[in-house]
Design a protein around this motif. Structure first.
Motif, PDB file in Angstrom:
ATOM      1  N   GLU A 241       0.833  -1.206   0.000  1.00 42.50           N
ATOM      2  CA  GLU A 241       0.000   0.000   0.000  1.00 42.50           C
ATOM      3  C   GLU A 241       0.867   1.256   0.000  1.00 42.50           C
ATOM      4  N   ARG A 265      -4.133   7.037  -2.235  1.00 38.10           N
ATOM      5  CA  ARG A 265      -4.350   6.196  -3.413  1.00 38.10           C
ATOM      6  C   ARG A 265      -5.825   5.885  -3.595  1.00 38.10           C
ATOM      7  N   GLN A 266      -6.300   6.008  -4.826  1.00 37.65           N
ATOM      8  CA  GLN A 266      -7.628   5.551  -5.199  1.00 37.65           C
ATOM      9  C   GLN A 266      -7.477   4.658  -6.419  1.00 37.65           C
ATOM     10  N   ASN A 267      -7.671   3.351  -6.208  1.00 39.40           N
ATOM     11  CA  ASN A 267      -7.431   2.355  -7.250  1.00 39.40           C
ATOM     12  C   ASN A 267      -5.986   2.473  -7.734  1.00 39.40           C
ATOM     13  N   SER A 268      -5.770   2.770  -9.008  1.00 38.91           N
ATOM     14  CA  SER A 268      -4.401   2.837  -9.524  1.00 38.91           C
ATOM     15  C   SER A 268      -3.836   4.253  -9.548  1.00 38.91           C
ATOM     16  N   THR A 269      -4.592   5.228  -9.061  1.00 38.47           N
ATOM     17  CA  THR A 269      -4.159   6.627  -9.106  1.00 38.47           C
ATOM     18  C   THR A 269      -3.648   7.078  -7.745  1.00 38.47           C
ATOM     19  N   VAL A 287       1.025   6.648 -10.406  1.00 38.02           N
ATOM     20  CA  VAL A 287       0.225   5.445 -10.616  1.00 38.02           C
ATOM     21  C   VAL A 287       0.732   4.339  -9.694  1.00 38.02           C
ATOM     22  N   TRP A 288      -0.167   3.412  -9.392  1.00 40.75           N
ATOM     23  CA  TRP A 288       0.121   2.253  -8.537  1.00 40.75           C
ATOM     24  C   TRP A 288      -0.301   1.004  -9.288  1.00 40.75           C
ATOM     25  N   ARG A 289       0.553  -0.025  -9.271  1.00 41.61           N
ATOM     26  CA  ARG A 289       0.226  -1.292  -9.901  1.00 41.61           C
ATOM     27  C   ARG A 289       0.720  -2.418  -9.012  1.00 41.61           C
ATOM     28  N   ASP A 290      -0.187  -2.943  -8.202  1.00 39.45           N
ATOM     29  CA  ASP A 290       0.113  -4.116  -7.377  1.00 39.45           C
ATOM     30  C   ASP A 290       1.336  -3.905  -6.488  1.00 39.45           C
TER      31      ASP A 290
END
Length: 341
Positions: A241, A265-269, A287-290
């Motif tokens: 996270e 963070r909201q989803n991938s943003t 951006v966030w990815r896993d």
């Protein structure tokens, strides 16, 4: 049902569940400590877009791969590589007319999905090693993580980080050794004790997968004597996270800097604020990815006018994070961060 009967029934269910879990674990195949593939024939290979032939090349028995497509794979059967080492002898012979530039491309993919939709890979460009253009020489060995981080994207966004020079001889055998521990990998060539390329922060989202041989069009790729050594995986997981307040340290070729990031963070943003070196209260977007993040913010370089853009990329693992950071036109280095409790 009486209270005693209910309790007995519940205990029985728990015991049955534990027994089933133990049975399932017992049935799960365990990886051997090592796997050896002589590659004197194609019986241990699953081909995808390639032709495999048993040949003798420069004094040793080997598998020759060719493809009519842009590139192709030969998957090694019953491999499920997480952490450890992969070693093999490889060679490349290009098939283009004289005067046509073709450095050759031969590599080994790991943590690959069965359909090759995702994989990590190191590959060699032997012809570049002999170039009289230093920029081309610096492209002798390459790391990629397909499909999201191909060579071109990595080269443009992070020059000189995911490729380097190595002393290679076209059409000659090269001993290639890949060491992988968690998100860290190193490439060694010709039994050198020092790596030719270090990747501290593999880009792929899969922590395990198959091992595959890789070839390119207009060439012959040769492989021999491949050995996989499986080791205990590093205790890391994806999905870290990014939200929270982070104390950041940046060690760059222009000096050391610190700052604080407050991220949401909201989803991938991801959005947030950076304060510290390069200015206070600077908006952060990313951006966030896993668990993998890419973040940017604008600021000012110390004692110089104008605006600079800082970019961070890396992985969040529980309450720590690390990766690469650059300040465009000013600095490049590594960042690390600890989440405030």
């Amino acid at each position: 049902m009486s209270r005693l009967g209910s309790t007995t029934f519940a205990v029985g269910i728990v015991l049955l569940s534990l027994s089933a879990a133990q049975t399932t674990r017992a049935q799960e195949p365990s990886l051997p400590s090592s796997q050896t593939f002589t590659l004197t024939d194609a019986k241990d290979l699953t081909l995808q877009g390639v032709k495999a032939e048993a040949v003798e090349y420069r004094g040793r028995k080997a598998i020759r791969l060719t493809t009519e497509e842009e590139f192709g794979f030969a998957f090694l059967k019953e491999t499920q590589f997480h952490d450890g080492t992969i070693e093999a002898d490889i060679a490349t012979k290009t098939l283009v007319p004289p005067g046509v530039r073709m450095p050759g491309f031969t590599g080994i993919a790991f943590r690959a999905r069965p359909d090759a939709s995702r994989y990590e890979m190191f590959y060699l460009r032997p012809g570049n090693s002999r170039s009289d253009d230093q920029a081309m020489r610096n492209h002798s060995v390459q790391y990629v993580s397909e499909p999201d981080f191909g060579w071109e994207k990595l080269r443009r966004q992070w020059p000189f980080i995911y490729e380097s020079y190595a002393d290679l001889q076209p059409e000659e055998w090269t001993h290639m050794k890949i060491e992988v521990h968690g998100r860290h990998a190193e490439l060694f060539l010709n039994n050198s004790p020092n790596p030719s390329l270090v990747v501290d922060g593999l880009k792929g989202e899969d922590l395990q997968g198959a091992v595959a041989l890789w070839t390119y069009a207009r060439e012959e790729s040769y492989f021999s004597n491949l050995k996989i050594t499986n080791t205990k995986p590093d205790p890391i997981q994806n999905g870290g996270e990014a939200a929270g307040t982070w104390d950041v340290k940046y060690a760059s070729d222009a000096g050391a800097y610190t700052g604080t990031m407050k991220l949401v963070r909201q989803n991938s943003t991801i959005v947030g604020i950076w304060s510290g070196a390069f200015g206070p209260d600077q908006p952060v977007n990313g951006v966030w990815r896993d668990g993998y993040v890419e973040l940017t913010f604008s600021g000012t370089w110390p004692d110089q006018p104008g605006t600079v853009t800082a970019t961070l990329a890396g992985w969040v693992d529980e309450d720590t994070a690390k990766g690469r950071m650059k300040v465009e036109g000013r600095a490049d280095g590594r960042w690390s961060a600890v989440r405030r409790k």
